[in-house]
Design an enzyme around this catalytic site. Structure first.
Site, PDB file in Angstrom:
ATOM      1  N   MET A  30       0.849  -1.194   0.000  1.00 37.46           N
ATOM      2  CA  MET A  30       0.000   0.000   0.000  1.00 37.46           C
ATOM      3  C   MET A  30       0.889   1.250   0.000  1.00 37.46           C
ATOM      4  O   MET A  30       0.448   2.336   0.350  1.00 37.46           O
ATOM      5  CB  MET A  30      -0.931  -0.014   1.208  1.00 37.46           C
ATOM      6  CG  MET A  30      -1.883  -1.218   1.162  1.00 37.46           C
ATOM      7  SD  MET A  30      -3.403  -1.010   2.085  1.00 37.46           S
ATOM      8  CE  MET A  30      -2.767  -0.875   3.735  1.00 37.46           C
ATOM      9  N   LEU A  33       6.821   3.016   1.374  1.00 40.48           N
ATOM     10  CA  LEU A  33       7.728   1.873   1.515  1.00 40.48           C
ATOM     11  C   LEU A  33       8.785   2.090   2.589  1.00 40.48           C
ATOM     12  O   LEU A  33       9.279   3.202   2.779  1.00 40.48           O
ATOM     13  CB  LEU A  33       8.433   1.607   0.176  1.00 40.48           C
ATOM     14  CG  LEU A  33       7.524   1.339  -1.023  1.00 40.48           C
ATOM     15  CD1 LEU A  33       8.379   1.064  -2.259  1.00 40.48           C
ATOM     16  CD2 LEU A  33       6.566   0.189  -0.761  1.00 40.48           C
ATOM     17  N   HIS A  37       9.245  -3.597   3.344  1.00 36.94           N
ATOM     18  CA  HIS A  37       8.784  -3.867   1.968  1.00 36.94           C
ATOM     19  C   HIS A  37       9.957  -4.270   1.079  1.00 36.94           C
ATOM     20  O   HIS A  37       9.851  -5.159   0.244  1.00 36.94           O
ATOM     21  CB  HIS A  37       8.145  -2.612   1.358  1.00 36.94           C
ATOM     22  CG  HIS A  37       6.917  -2.128   2.070  1.00 36.94           C
ATOM     23  ND1 HIS A  37       6.900  -0.993   2.842  1.00 36.94           N
ATOM     24  CD2 HIS A  37       5.673  -2.637   2.120  1.00 36.94           C
ATOM     25  CE1 HIS A  37       5.695  -0.804   3.330  1.00 36.94           C
ATOM     26  NE2 HIS A  37       4.919  -1.781   2.917  1.00 36.94           N
ATOM     27  N   VAL A 175      10.965  -7.449   9.724  1.00 38.37           N
ATOM     28  CA  VAL A 175      12.156  -6.590   9.808  1.00 38.37           C
ATOM     29  C   VAL A 175      11.932  -5.622  10.964  1.00 38.37           C
ATOM     30  O   VAL A 175      10.871  -5.004  11.085  1.00 38.37           O
ATOM     31  CB  VAL A 175      12.379  -5.815   8.492  1.00 38.37           C
ATOM     32  CG1 VAL A 175      13.614  -4.925   8.596  1.00 38.37           C
ATOM     33  CG2 VAL A 175      12.526  -6.786   7.332  1.00 38.37           C
TER      34      VAL A 175
END
Ligand code: PAF
Length: 284
Positions: A30, A33, A37, A175
């Site tokens: 979406m 970033l 991502h 992450v």
């Protein structure tokens, strides 16, 4: 890197790449970033040699309109990050391109009854609908989803099996910032005090892991340990702290199967989620 807004044009480009024998990797996003991502793109590159990323803020998966309206966006930055990460095409449809006269939706039962599914009515139906459409538009060979949205990833795997989508789902690890905070586009909304307090979320999961490694199997005790860590972060509210079986995302009382420990907590109006996966009994 090309930026394509129309489904027909995208399909033509992909058809050519497929005819050249390229393996298509797909990362739906979406936008806004971050390294999370980009790690999905890295994962995708291990299994494919042509990368497509979609950027589409999917209105129908937001059960809260203000959350949709305040969803952060910085397309110029996204394009730069995606290009540097090796994305070949960004698919950037608008609402009309995706949902013109749409009367069809997709849902996955059972797996969406707990965790976020219990707290965000309609959310997953919106996710599965858009992801199904994206899979049909892009027709990737593989698609990568992050463990951060574990219920989404497990349910999409089930949807892919049930609806016979001819592609492979890859799950990529969470992450985190150096201090443990899981990366999320929503972290942008946190004040510096809330950002500091929000560390209680990953700390509570660390605590759960420690007590399990020390032999605790009772879910009630694990949740109580987690709750006291989360309370130290002074959250505005705790949406849930849950322990479910990895297999069917059903609530469990004892850690005797592969499990997911997950929590959703509000800091101000920002709702953060995080989780860990536990292989039965060893806290991994
Ligand atoms: O995880 C997300 O960012 C979204 O739910 C997704 C998969 C892009 C669908 O809108």
């Amino acid at each position: 890197m090309e930026i394509i807004k129309e489904i027909n044009i995208l399909r033509e480009k992909i058809k050519v790449r497929k005819s050249e024998g390229r393996v298509i990797g797909f990362v739906p996003t979406m936008g806004f970033l971050h390294k999370g991502h980009l790690s999905l793109v890295e994962e995708s590159k291990k299994y494919s040699d042509f990368q497509i990323m979609s950027i589409f803020v999917n209105r129908i998966q937001f059960n809260d309109t203000s959350d949709f309206e305040s969803y952060p966006s910085d397309l110029q930055k996204d394009f730069k990050l995606a290009e540097d990460a090796g994305v070949d095409i960004i698919f950037l449809p608008d609402d009309a391109e995706m949902y013109r006269n749409n009367l069809t939706s997709v849902d996955v039962e059972i797996l969406t009854e707990n965790l976020c599914g219990a707290h965000r009515p309609g959310h997953f139906k919106g996710v599965f609908t858009v992801v199904s459409k994206l899979f049909n538009i892009v027709q990737p060979d593989i698609a990568v989803f992050g463990q951060k949205d574990i219920q989404q990833a497990i349910s999409i795997q089930k949807m892919v099996n049930d609806l016979n989508f001819p592609l492979r789902i890859v799950l990529a690890p969470i992450v985190r910032e150096k201090d443990g905070l899981a990366l999320s586009s929503r972290n942008k909304h946190l004040t510096s005090e809330q950002r500091e307090n929000a560390l209680c979320l990953s700390r509570s999961l660390e605590k759960a892991k420690q007590v399990i490694e020390a032999g605790e199997t009772s879910v009630r005790n694990i949740i109580s340990e987690m709750e006291s860590v989360i309370r130290q972060g002074n959250p505005d509210s705790i949406d849930y702290i849950s322990v479910v079986s990895y297999e069917d995302l059903g609530l469990i009382n004892e850690i005797d199967v592969k499990s997911v420990i997950a929590a959703a907590v509000f800091f101000g109006s920002t709702r953060l989620i995080d989780n860990i996966i536990i292989e039965a009994g060893n806290g991994k």
